[in-house]
Write a protein that holds these residues in place. Sequence first.
Motif, short mmCIF file in Angstrom:
data_model
loop_
_atom_site.label_atom_id
_atom_site.label_comp_id
_atom_site.label_asym_id
_atom_site.label_seq_id
_atom_site.Cartn_x
_atom_site.Cartn_y
_atom_site.Cartn_z
N ALA A 68 0.83 -1.20 0.00
CA ALA A 68 0.00 0.00 0.00
C ALA A 68 0.86 1.26 0.00
O ALA A 68 1.91 1.31 0.65
CB ALA A 68 -0.92 0.00 1.22
N VAL A 69 0.41 2.26 -0.73
CA VAL A 69 1.07 3.56 -0.75
C VAL A 69 0.02 4.66 -0.69
O VAL A 69 -1.09 4.51 -1.20
CB VAL A 69 1.94 3.78 -2.01
CG1 VAL A 69 3.13 2.85 -2.03
CG2 VAL A 69 1.11 3.62 -3.29
N ASP A 70 0.36 5.76 -0.02
CA ASP A 70 -0.48 6.94 -0.05
C ASP A 70 -0.12 7.77 -1.27
O ASP A 70 1.07 7.97 -1.56
CB ASP A 70 -0.27 7.78 1.20
CG ASP A 70 -0.99 7.22 2.42
OD1 ASP A 70 -1.80 6.29 2.25
OD2 ASP A 70 -0.73 7.71 3.53
N VAL A 71 -1.11 8.25 -1.98
CA VAL A 71 -0.88 9.10 -3.15
C VAL A 71 -1.18 10.54 -2.73
O VAL A 71 -2.28 10.84 -2.23
CB VAL A 71 -1.77 8.69 -4.33
CG1 VAL A 71 -1.54 9.61 -5.53
CG2 VAL A 71 -1.47 7.23 -4.72
N LEU A 72 -0.20 11.42 -2.90
CA LEU A 72 -0.31 12.81 -2.46
C LEU A 72 -0.25 13.76 -3.64
O LEU A 72 0.35 13.46 -4.67
CB LEU A 72 0.84 13.14 -1.49
CG LEU A 72 1.12 12.14 -0.35
CD1 LEU A 72 2.35 12.57 0.43
CD2 LEU A 72 -0.08 12.02 0.57
N ASP A 73 -0.86 14.93 -3.46
CA ASP A 73 -0.74 15.96 -4.49
C ASP A 73 0.51 16.80 -4.23
O ASP A 73 1.28 16.51 -3.31
CB ASP A 73 -1.99 16.83 -4.57
CG ASP A 73 -2.23 17.65 -3.29
OD1 ASP A 73 -1.31 17.74 -2.45
OD2 ASP A 73 -3.33 18.18 -3.13
N GLY A 74 0.72 17.84 -5.02
CA GLY A 74 1.93 18.65 -4.89
C GLY A 74 2.07 19.35 -3.56
O GLY A 74 3.18 19.67 -3.13
N ALA A 75 0.95 19.57 -2.88
CA ALA A 75 0.96 20.24 -1.58
C ALA A 75 1.05 19.25 -0.42
O ALA A 75 1.03 19.64 0.74
CB ALA A 75 -0.29 21.09 -1.42
N GLY A 76 1.16 17.96 -0.75
CA GLY A 76 1.25 16.94 0.29
C GLY A 76 -0.09 16.48 0.84
O GLY A 76 -0.14 15.74 1.82
N GLU A 77 -1.18 16.90 0.19
CA GLU A 77 -2.50 16.48 0.63
C GLU A 77 -2.83 15.08 0.08
O GLU A 77 -2.48 14.76 -1.05
CB GLU A 77 -3.56 17.47 0.17
CG GLU A 77 -3.44 18.86 0.78
CD GLU A 77 -3.70 18.85 2.27
OE1 GLU A 77 -4.57 18.06 2.71
OE2 GLU A 77 -3.04 19.63 2.99
N LEU A 78 -3.51 14.30 0.90
CA LEU A 78 -3.85 12.93 0.50
C LEU A 78 -4.90 12.91 -0.59
O LEU A 78 -5.97 13.51 -0.47
CB LEU A 78 -4.35 12.15 1.72
CG LEU A 78 -4.70 10.67 1.48
CD1 LEU A 78 -3.44 9.87 1.16
CD2 LEU A 78 -5.40 10.09 2.71
N ILE A 79 -4.58 12.21 -1.68
CA ILE A 79 -5.54 11.99 -2.77
C ILE A 79 -6.26 10.66 -2.56
O ILE A 79 -7.44 10.52 -2.88
CB ILE A 79 -4.82 11.98 -4.14
CG1 ILE A 79 -4.21 13.36 -4.42
CG2 ILE A 79 -5.78 11.58 -5.25
CD1 ILE A 79 -3.38 13.40 -5.69
N GLY A 80 -5.54 9.69 -2.02
CA GLY A 80 -6.09 8.37 -1.78
C GLY A 80 -4.96 7.40 -1.53
O GLY A 80 -3.80 7.80 -1.38
N TRP A 81 -5.27 6.11 -1.49
CA TRP A 81 -4.21 5.13 -1.37
C TRP A 81 -4.50 3.93 -2.28
O TRP A 81 -5.62 3.68 -2.67
CB TRP A 81 -3.97 4.70 0.07
CG TRP A 81 -5.04 3.91 0.76
CD1 TRP A 81 -6.09 4.40 1.48
CD2 TRP A 81 -5.15 2.48 0.86
NE1 TRP A 81 -6.85 3.38 2.00
CE2 TRP A 81 -6.29 2.19 1.64
CE3 TRP A 81 -4.39 1.41 0.36
CZ2 TRP A 81 -6.69 0.89 1.93
CZ3 TRP A 81 -4.79 0.11 0.65
CH2 TRP A 81 -5.92 -0.14 1.42
N GLY A 82 -3.41 3.27 -2.64
CA GLY A 82 -3.53 2.15 -3.56
C GLY A 82 -2.34 1.22 -3.45
O GLY A 82 -1.67 1.18 -2.41
N VAL A 83 -2.07 0.48 -4.52
CA VAL A 83 -1.01 -0.52 -4.52
C VAL A 83 0.09 -0.11 -5.51
O VAL A 83 -0.20 0.26 -6.65
CB VAL A 83 -1.56 -1.91 -4.90
CG1 VAL A 83 -0.49 -2.97 -4.74
CG2 VAL A 83 -2.76 -2.25 -4.03
N TRP A 84 1.33 -0.20 -5.07
CA TRP A 84 2.48 0.23 -5.87
C TRP A 84 3.08 -0.93 -6.66
O TRP A 84 3.24 -2.04 -6.15
CB TRP A 84 3.56 0.81 -4.96
CG TRP A 84 4.87 1.09 -5.62
CD1 TRP A 84 6.03 0.36 -5.51
CD2 TRP A 84 5.18 2.16 -6.53
NE1 TRP A 84 7.03 0.92 -6.26
CE2 TRP A 84 6.55 2.02 -6.90
CE3 TRP A 84 4.44 3.21 -7.05
CZ2 TRP A 84 7.16 2.90 -7.78
CZ3 TRP A 84 5.06 4.09 -7.92
CH2 TRP A 84 6.40 3.94 -8.28
#
Length: 223
Positions: A68-84
Motif C-alpha cells: 500500500a502507498v499513499d498518493v499525495l498531491d503537490g501540496a502533500g494532501e492525501l488523494i487516496g491510497w492504492g497498490v504500488w
Amino acid sequence: QKRRETMVMLQRVRCIPTILAASLAGRACAVGTVSVSGPKARMFKNGGHPLVFEGAIKRTENVQVGEAVDVLDGAGELIGWGVWNPHSLYRVRMLVPAIERDQLEHRSISEIVRRRLQAAASRRAACCLPSESTTAYRLVNSEGDRLSGLTVDVFGSTAVAISSALWLELRREAVEVALLELAGIETVVWRRSDGRLRTDGWNPPEASGTAEGEADGVGGGGG
C-alpha cells in the motif's frame, strides 16, 4: 529536592501522550508515499482516475512492490491510497480515494478487498442478482468496483476470479477467503490473465492447473 523530583515526574507523565502520538505517527509514516505532479493531481482527486501512470509521478518514498502507498498531491494532501508496482504501466492502482473517509482508517489491502467485494455483492443484489431466472452474472468489474485487475464472474454457487495484476497474485488467498464469505458462494476458481500479468511484472508458472487456466481476453478494466 523532592519538589524538583516531583516536577520531573510530572513532565515525564505529560510527555507520554506526545510519545504515543509520535509512535502512531511513525507507524503511519511507514506506508510508502507517491507524490503526483501538481497539474496532473486533478485527474485523481475526488474519486477520479483509478490508475496512476509513471508520467504523473513526481517522486516516491519508501515504496515496496505490491504494498500500500499513499498518493499525495503537490501540496502533500492525501488523494487516496492504492497498490504500488514499478514494473507495471500502472504504477499505482488506486483502491481508496480520499473522499471515502470511512476507508482511510487503515491501509490493509486484504480488508479493503473484503469490503469492496461486499459492496459489489450489495450493488448486484440491488439489481436482483442473482435471481431465480439469472444465476450467472458479473460480480466484480475491475476498476468499476475499485478492485483494479480483478474480474469475478459468478455461475450459480461458483465464483470465477480472473487476476490480471501482480498485487492480486500476492494476495490470492485473501481474495478467495473474502469471496467465500459472500452469501451463495461455495467454490472459487482462480484464473490468470497470463499476458496481462507478464506486463505487470509477474511470471506465470509454465504449466497451469485446471483451476488456474489462462484467461487472456476475458475480463475488463485496466488489466
